[in-house]
Design a protein around this motif. Structure first.
Motif, PDB file in Angstrom:
ATOM      1  N   PHE A   2       0.839  -1.196   0.000  1.00 34.97           N
ATOM      2  CA  PHE A   2       0.000   0.000   0.000  1.00 34.97           C
ATOM      3  C   PHE A   2       0.878   1.251   0.000  1.00 34.97           C
ATOM      4  O   PHE A   2       1.895   1.306   0.702  1.00 34.97           O
ATOM      5  CB  PHE A   2      -0.882   0.059   1.255  1.00 34.97           C
ATOM      6  CG  PHE A   2      -1.981  -0.963   1.288  1.00 34.97           C
ATOM      7  CD1 PHE A   2      -3.215  -0.703   0.710  1.00 34.97           C
ATOM      8  CD2 PHE A   2      -1.795  -2.180   1.919  1.00 34.97           C
ATOM      9  CE1 PHE A   2      -4.238  -1.637   0.741  1.00 34.97           C
ATOM     10  CE2 PHE A   2      -2.811  -3.131   1.963  1.00 34.97           C
ATOM     11  CZ  PHE A   2      -4.031  -2.860   1.378  1.00 34.97           C
ATOM     12  N   ASP A  29      -5.268  -5.450  -6.903  1.00 34.20           N
ATOM     13  CA  ASP A  29      -5.184  -5.384  -5.449  1.00 34.20           C
ATOM     14  C   ASP A  29      -3.812  -5.802  -4.926  1.00 34.20           C
ATOM     15  O   ASP A  29      -3.619  -5.966  -3.725  1.00 34.20           O
ATOM     16  CB  ASP A  29      -6.273  -6.253  -4.797  1.00 34.20           C
ATOM     17  CG  ASP A  29      -6.169  -7.728  -5.186  1.00 34.20           C
ATOM     18  OD1 ASP A  29      -5.255  -8.073  -5.970  1.00 34.20           O
ATOM     19  OD2 ASP A  29      -7.001  -8.510  -4.703  1.00 34.20           O
ATOM     20  N   LEU A  60      -7.182   2.155   4.992  1.00 33.93           N
ATOM     21  CA  LEU A  60      -6.497   0.875   4.790  1.00 33.93           C
ATOM     22  C   LEU A  60      -7.383  -0.304   5.178  1.00 33.93           C
ATOM     23  O   LEU A  60      -7.377  -1.347   4.525  1.00 33.93           O
ATOM     24  CB  LEU A  60      -5.199   0.847   5.607  1.00 33.93           C
ATOM     25  CG  LEU A  60      -4.071   1.754   5.104  1.00 33.93           C
ATOM     26  CD1 LEU A  60      -3.006   1.920   6.185  1.00 33.93           C
ATOM     27  CD2 LEU A  60      -3.455   1.196   3.832  1.00 33.93           C
ATOM     28  N   GLU A  61      -8.153  -0.124   6.241  1.00 36.52           N
ATOM     29  CA  GLU A  61      -9.033  -1.208   6.700  1.00 36.52           C
ATOM     30  C   GLU A  61     -10.098  -1.559   5.666  1.00 36.52           C
ATOM     31  O   GLU A  61     -10.573  -2.701   5.630  1.00 36.52           O
ATOM     32  CB  GLU A  61      -9.691  -0.816   8.023  1.00 36.52           C
ATOM     33  CG  GLU A  61      -8.743  -0.869   9.217  1.00 36.52           C
ATOM     34  CD  GLU A  61      -9.448  -0.558  10.522  1.00 36.52           C
ATOM     35  OE1 GLU A  61      -9.280  -1.322  11.481  1.00 36.52           O
ATOM     36  OE2 GLU A  61     -10.178   0.461  10.577  1.00 36.52           O
ATOM     37  N   HIS A  63      -9.571  -2.086   2.768  1.00 40.22           N
ATOM     38  CA  HIS A  63      -8.937  -3.064   1.867  1.00 40.22           C
ATOM     39  C   HIS A  63      -8.501  -4.315   2.627  1.00 40.22           C
ATOM     40  O   HIS A  63      -7.659  -5.076   2.135  1.00 40.22           O
ATOM     41  CB  HIS A  63      -7.730  -2.418   1.178  1.00 40.22           C
ATOM     42  CG  HIS A  63      -8.092  -1.270   0.287  1.00 40.22           C
ATOM     43  ND1 HIS A  63      -8.481  -1.445  -1.022  1.00 40.22           N
ATOM     44  CD2 HIS A  63      -8.154   0.069   0.529  1.00 40.22           C
ATOM     45  CE1 HIS A  63      -8.752  -0.262  -1.563  1.00 40.22           C
ATOM     46  NE2 HIS A  63      -8.563   0.671  -0.652  1.00 40.22           N
ATOM     47  N   ILE A  65      -6.586  -4.841   5.250  1.00 40.98           N
ATOM     48  CA  ILE A  65      -5.143  -4.902   5.475  1.00 40.98           C
ATOM     49  C   ILE A  65      -4.804  -5.896   6.583  1.00 40.98           C
ATOM     50  O   ILE A  65      -5.547  -6.030   7.558  1.00 40.98           O
ATOM     51  CB  ILE A  65      -4.588  -3.497   5.803  1.00 40.98           C
ATOM     52  CG1 ILE A  65      -3.059  -3.532   5.834  1.00 40.98           C
ATOM     53  CG2 ILE A  65      -5.174  -2.951   7.099  1.00 40.98           C
ATOM     54  CD1 ILE A  65      -2.429  -2.162   5.894  1.00 40.98           C
ATOM     55  N   THR A  66      -3.691  -6.612   6.402  1.00 39.88           N
ATOM     56  CA  THR A  66      -3.241  -7.595   7.393  1.00 39.88           C
ATOM     57  C   THR A  66      -1.738  -7.429   7.621  1.00 39.88           C
ATOM     58  O   THR A  66      -1.068  -6.620   6.959  1.00 39.88           O
ATOM     59  CB  THR A  66      -3.510  -9.036   6.929  1.00 39.88           C
ATOM     60  OG1 THR A  66      -2.571  -9.379   5.889  1.00 39.88           O
ATOM     61  CG2 THR A  66      -4.929  -9.191   6.400  1.00 39.88           C
ATOM     62  N   ASP A  69       0.870  -7.482   4.760  1.00 44.69           N
ATOM     63  CA  ASP A  69       1.001  -6.336   3.857  1.00 44.69           C
ATOM     64  C   ASP A  69       2.112  -5.386   4.307  1.00 44.69           C
ATOM     65  O   ASP A  69       2.609  -5.465   5.432  1.00 44.69           O
ATOM     66  CB  ASP A  69      -0.326  -5.576   3.780  1.00 44.69           C
ATOM     67  CG  ASP A  69      -1.458  -6.459   3.270  1.00 44.69           C
ATOM     68  OD1 ASP A  69      -1.226  -7.224   2.320  1.00 44.69           O
ATOM     69  OD2 ASP A  69      -2.568  -6.380   3.834  1.00 44.69           O
ATOM     70  N   VAL A  71       3.023  -1.099   4.186  1.00 52.20           N
ATOM     71  CA  VAL A  71       2.481   0.237   3.935  1.00 52.20           C
ATOM     72  C   VAL A  71       3.625   1.232   3.842  1.00 52.20           C
ATOM     73  O   VAL A  71       4.455   1.332   4.751  1.00 52.20           O
ATOM     74  CB  VAL A  71       1.510   0.671   5.058  1.00 52.20           C
ATOM     75  CG1 VAL A  71       1.003   2.090   4.798  1.00 52.20           C
ATOM     76  CG2 VAL A  71       0.344  -0.299   5.151  1.00 52.20           C
ATOM     77  N   CYS A  90      -0.271   1.420  11.918  1.00 55.17           N
ATOM     78  CA  CYS A  90       0.247   0.188  11.314  1.00 55.17           C
ATOM     79  C   CYS A  90       1.305  -0.446  12.210  1.00 55.17           C
ATOM     80  O   CYS A  90       1.305  -1.667  12.430  1.00 55.17           O
ATOM     81  CB  CYS A  90       0.834   0.472   9.934  1.00 55.17           C
ATOM     82  SG  CYS A  90      -0.403   0.789   8.650  1.00 55.17           S
ATOM     83  N   ILE A  95       2.156  -4.228  11.350  1.00 55.79           N
ATOM     84  CA  ILE A  95       2.234  -4.138   9.888  1.00 55.79           C
ATOM     85  C   ILE A  95       3.525  -3.419   9.495  1.00 55.79           C
ATOM     86  O   ILE A  95       3.829  -2.344  10.030  1.00 55.79           O
ATOM     87  CB  ILE A  95       1.011  -3.387   9.328  1.00 55.79           C
ATOM     88  CG1 ILE A  95      -0.273  -4.159   9.665  1.00 55.79           C
ATOM     89  CG2 ILE A  95       1.136  -3.187   7.819  1.00 55.79           C
ATOM     90  CD1 ILE A  95      -1.534  -3.353   9.477  1.00 55.79           C
TER      91      ILE A  95
END
Length: 209
Positions: A2, A29, A60-61, A63, A65-66, A69, A71, A90, A95
């Motif tokens: 991202f 994606d 971000l949420e 999409h 996000i985990t 990922d 950022v 993050c 993250i």
């Protein structure tokens, strides 16, 4: 992957992300650009959008996000609340974070786990950060996405073997890649490309890759 940013920085992230699917054949994606203020801000400035330090993570949420990922926050000044707040949250959620800034020692430079701070010096026009800083950011984004695509196997040698065949120019380019790899003539190479749908598949069919 991202990219998050506001204004010019956000637009540059969206530009780099949007170029990856046609160039490397990845899904839309895989690399996602997010700009403060939403899609409206791509063309028109959205007042105060960059000042909300909680909004980036909310974006971000959307999409899903985990922790798998990454950022990357983009801000020439390194002081944009939207971007800093996003990376801070993050970090708290495990993250991986990075940044691209033109201001070493800035808050963004300090909050990112993997910061990139490029020194470009004062802008020719005071008050703008979309010229030297914007150009530097664009080049770094190109380096990051290209390196990622190479590591993910979407490049063979120096060839974009997974590019989308979305126009005649790219079909011609793909045909010539196949010619170079296989030694066939143009007509055969073009037929292989059309039949198999990508440079990679055509070359693999010939037992080269």
């Amino acid at each position: 992957l991202f990219y998050i940013g506001a204004g010019t920085s956000g637009r540059l992230g969206i530009l780099d992300a949007s170029e990856c699917p046609p160039t490397f054949g990845v899904s839309y994606d895989k690399i996602i650009g997010i700009i403060a203020g939403g899609d409206t801000a791509i063309r028109k400035a959205v007042e105060n959008a960059e000042d909300d330090e909680k909004q980036a993570f909310k974006d971000l949420e959307k999409h899903q996000i985990t922790t798998d990922d990454v950022v990357i926050g983009i801000a020439a000044s390194g002081t944009t609340p939207y971007v800093i707040g996003g990376l801070e949250t993050c970090n708290l959620n495990g993250i991986t974070t990075g940044c691209i800034t033109c201001n070493p020692g800035s808050p963004l430079d300090k909050v990112a786990t993997h910061p990139v701070a490029v020194v470009v010096g004062p802008e020719f026009i005071t008050g703008s950060s979309r010229m030297k800083a914007g150009t530097a950011q664009k080049m770094i984004l190109n380096m990051i996405s290209t390196s990622v695509m190479i590591q993910l196997g979407h490049i063979k040698g120096n060839k974009m073997v997974d590019m989308q065949l979305s126009n005649d120019k790219l079909v011609d380019r793909g045909t010539r890649m196949i010619m170079e790899a296989t030694g066939t003539n143009y007509e055969i190479a073009r037929k292989l490309l059309i039949d198999h749908g990508s440079v990679r598949n055509a070359i693999e069919h010939q037992g080269i890759c």
